[in-house]
Scaffold this active site. Structure first.
Site, PDB file in Angstrom:
ATOM      1  N   ARG A 167       0.808  -1.451   0.129  1.00 16.24           N
ATOM      2  CA  ARG A 167      -0.052  -0.065   0.112  1.00 16.24           C
ATOM      3  C   ARG A 167       0.847   1.465   0.036  1.00 16.24           C
ATOM      4  NH1 ARG A 167      -2.948  -3.752  -0.526  1.00 16.24           N
ATOM      5  NH2 ARG A 167      -4.966  -4.033   0.406  1.00 16.24           N
ATOM      6  N   CYS A 214     -11.304   0.256   3.011  1.00 18.53           N
ATOM      7  CA  CYS A 214     -10.671  -0.391   4.295  1.00 18.53           C
ATOM      8  C   CYS A 214     -10.209   0.916   5.249  1.00 18.53           C
ATOM      9  CB  CYS A 214      -9.613  -1.458   4.115  1.00 18.53           C
ATOM     10  SG  CYS A 214     -10.409  -2.858   4.029  1.00 18.53           S
ATOM     11  N   GLU A 285      -5.232   3.731   6.322  1.00 19.26           N
ATOM     12  CA  GLU A 285      -5.244   3.624   5.042  1.00 19.26           C
ATOM     13  C   GLU A 285      -5.706   4.636   4.244  1.00 19.26           C
ATOM     14  OE1 GLU A 285      -5.475  -0.319   3.229  1.00 19.26           O
ATOM     15  OE2 GLU A 285      -6.863   0.422   1.816  1.00 19.26           O
TER      16      GLU A 285
HETATM   17  N1  EPU Z   1     -12.209 -10.946   9.718  1.00 19.70           N
HETATM   18  C1  EPU Z   1     -12.954 -10.770  10.773  1.00 19.70           C
HETATM   19  N2  EPU Z   1     -13.836  -9.768  11.208  1.00 19.70           N
HETATM   20  C2  EPU Z   1     -13.849  -8.655  10.182  1.00 19.70           C
HETATM   21  C3  EPU Z   1     -13.064  -8.655   9.071  1.00 19.70           C
HETATM   22  C4  EPU Z   1     -12.282  -9.906   8.875  1.00 19.70           C
HETATM   23  O1  EPU Z   1     -12.864 -11.877  11.602  1.00 19.70           O
HETATM   24  O2  EPU Z   1     -14.740  -7.939  10.817  1.00 19.70           O
HETATM   25  C5  EPU Z   1     -11.528 -11.949   9.491  1.00 19.70           C
HETATM   26  C6  EPU Z   1     -11.912 -12.759   8.391  1.00 19.70           C
HETATM   27  O3  EPU Z   1     -13.022 -13.656   8.673  1.00 19.70           O
HETATM   28  C7  EPU Z   1     -10.806 -13.269   7.690  1.00 19.70           C
HETATM   29  C8  EPU Z   1      -9.581 -12.331   8.020  1.00 19.70           C
HETATM   30  O4  EPU Z   1      -9.995 -11.564   9.130  1.00 19.70           O
HETATM   31  O5  EPU Z   1     -10.364 -14.721   8.449  1.00 19.70           O
HETATM   32  C9  EPU Z   1      -9.182 -11.529   6.744  1.00 19.70           C
HETATM   33  O6  EPU Z   1     -10.218 -10.839   6.409  1.00 19.70           O
HETATM   34  P1  EPU Z   1     -10.371 -10.590   4.658  1.00 19.70           P
HETATM   35  O7  EPU Z   1     -10.355 -11.676   3.942  1.00 19.70           O
HETATM   36  O8  EPU Z   1     -11.418  -9.560   4.595  1.00 19.70           O
HETATM   37  O9  EPU Z   1      -9.180  -9.661   4.357  1.00 19.70           O
HETATM   38  P2  EPU Z   1      -8.400  -8.324   4.990  1.00 19.70           P
HETATM   39  O10 EPU Z   1      -7.229  -8.411   5.280  1.00 19.70           O
HETATM   40  O11 EPU Z   1      -9.304  -7.784   6.248  1.00 19.70           O
HETATM   41  C10 EPU Z   1      -7.854  -7.275   2.777  1.00 19.70           C
HETATM   42  C11 EPU Z   1      -7.560  -5.841   2.218  1.00 19.70           C
HETATM   43  C12 EPU Z   1      -9.000  -5.418   1.316  1.00 19.70           C
HETATM   44  C13 EPU Z   1      -9.560  -6.647   0.521  1.00 19.70           C
HETATM   45  C14 EPU Z   1      -9.521  -7.654   1.145  1.00 19.70           C
HETATM   46  C15 EPU Z   1     -10.053  -9.081   0.213  1.00 19.70           C
HETATM   47  C16 EPU Z   1      -6.394  -4.491   3.562  1.00 19.70           C
HETATM   48  C17 EPU Z   1      -6.168  -3.353   4.607  1.00 19.70           C
HETATM   49  N3  EPU Z   1      -7.437  -4.896   3.273  1.00 19.70           N
HETATM   50  O12 EPU Z   1      -8.688  -7.305   3.979  1.00 19.70           O
HETATM   51  O13 EPU Z   1      -8.724  -4.068   0.931  1.00 19.70           O
HETATM   52  O14 EPU Z   1     -10.671  -6.026  -0.321  1.00 19.70           O
HETATM   53  O15 EPU Z   1      -8.337  -8.220   1.749  1.00 19.70           O
HETATM   54  O16 EPU Z   1      -8.809  -9.288  -0.870  1.00 19.70           O
HETATM   55  O17 EPU Z   1      -5.268  -4.892   2.942  1.00 19.70           O
HETATM   56  C18 EPU Z   1      -8.918  -1.859   1.113  1.00 19.70           C
HETATM   57  O18 EPU Z   1      -7.549  -1.903   0.706  1.00 19.70           O
HETATM   58  O19 EPU Z   1      -9.772  -0.838   1.181  1.00 19.70           O
HETATM   59  C19 EPU Z   1      -9.576  -3.125   1.180  1.00 19.70           C
HETATM   60  C20 EPU Z   1     -11.005  -3.267   1.546  1.00 19.70           C
END
Ligand code: EPU
Length: 304
Positions: A167, A214, A285
């Site tokens: 990022r 995010c 972010e």
């Molecule tokens: N989780 C929870 N509770 C929540 C959210 C997530 O327990 O409220 C758990 C999920 O169940 C999962 C883990 O956390 O086990 C990871 O969650 P997720 O797959 O949604 O991935 P993330 O790391 O939270 C990242 C990016 C998103 C992108 C998603 C999907 C960042 C900060 N976020 O989220 O990007 O859409 O992967 O690829 O890197 C963005 O950058 O604006 C963004 C939304």
């Protein structure tokens, strides 16, 4: 009209952001390098797709620059000099080009490397500037040359010239990504679509309301593991927390959503709640206009 012909208008910025928040400011629509140079003579900010941005209710005092005209056009023809059999280097793609349409066009052409960014609503310039991405891919996975307008003139760099990472591109804040050449791998529309489906699937549980995406970058713990900021905020019990008409989404805790009529002040207040309740230092972010360092940076004493 400005001296060099840029269209200049005072406009409410809320309509240019995916969150739908932000007061009136002076917007410069620039379509040539000359107009861009003139716009940069006074303090300015750069507005891309407004998809990762929270603009204050009173707007900003600086000029707000928006790329238009040729800066919002794309040439995806392989450059014969730079391309090989399997590696394609395209013509120029403007910083003002919307990323979703670009990703769709590349899929149809069967060109791979950027499909992991599917679903990101921004423009090419802003997406490159923050190296937008998902777990399935990021902008720097598909860049050959980046053209940057700086207060000292225009220059072209390659990813190797920049200190880019998760990022972040390493491009200074007041430099503008005017256009890029993409570096892609020749694949098939079917294979590119399959990769897109995987990235789409991961996004299924995300909120449908107006949102800048995010809020926090995923932090790296002292033991070297990256954890989901959403998971940490969720574990702090903050899903559904509401200030005014802004809320921490119940679908995914790293999203702040506008329930309708939210203000920037509501969103700032929610960021403060998250900072206070989540024990792990996290870096914001979102871009905040004007800057609010106390909300943006992870507390220095704890961040390691
Ligand atoms: N989780 C929870 N509770 C929540 C959210 C997530 O327990 O409220 C758990 C999920 O169940 C999962 C883990 O956390 O086990 C990871 O969650 P997720 O797959 O949604 O991935 P993330 O790391 O939270 C990242 C990016 C998103 C992108 C998603 C999907 C960042 C900060 N976020 O989220 O990007 O859409 O992967 O690829 O890197 C963005 O950058 O604006 C963004 C939304």
């Amino acid at each position: 009209m400005s001296r060099t012909g840029a269209r200049v208008e005072r406009l409410p910025l809320a309509r240019y952001t995916t969150l739908g928040v932000g007061g009136e400011s002076e917007v410069w629509f620039v379509s040539t390098q000359e107009q861009l140079a003139e716009a940069m003579e006074q303090p300015y900010r750069i507005l891309g797709g407004g998809s990762n941005l929270v603009i204050a209710d009173g707007g900003v005092p600086e000029r707000v620059l928006r790329l238009s005209g040729p800066f919002a056009e794309r040439d995806l023809e392989p450059d014969p000099q730079l391309s090989t059999g399997t590696e394609i280097v395209t013509g120029w793609v403007g910083g003002g080009v919307p990323l979703p349409g670009l990703v769709r066009a590349l899929q149809k052409l069967g060109l791979s490397n950027l499909e992991g960014t599917v679903g990101i609503p921004g423009q090419v310039g802003g997406s490159v500037w923050m190296n937008a991405g998902t777990r399935f891919g990021e902008m720097f996975g598909g860049l050959h040359t980046i053209e940057i307008a700086t207060p000292g003139g225009v220059r072209q760099v390659t990813p190797d010239d920049l200190n880019w990472g998760y990022r972040q591109s390493g491009i200074p804040r007041n430099h503008i990504v005017t256009r890029v050449r993409l570096k892609l791998r020749r694949s098939t529309p079917g294979e590119v679509q399959a990769n897109m489906d995987a990235a789409d699937q991961a996004r299924k549980g995300q909120p449908k309301n107006k949102t800048p995406g995010c809020a926090f970058k995923n932090p790296t713990l002292p033991d070297g593991h990256k954890v989901s900021a959403g998971k940490l905020i969720d574990e702090a019990g903050l899903k559904g927390t509401r200030v005014g008409n802004a809320m921490i989404a119940s679908e995914h805790a790293n999203f702040i959503v506008n329930l309708g009529g939210a203000t920037a002040a509501d969103v700032h207040a929610l960021l403060e709640v998250i900072r206070e309740k989540v024990g792990v230092p996290m870096e914001l972010e979102y871009e905040l206009w004007p800057e609010r360092p106390e909300l943006t940076q992870a507390p220095v004493a704890e961040a390691r």
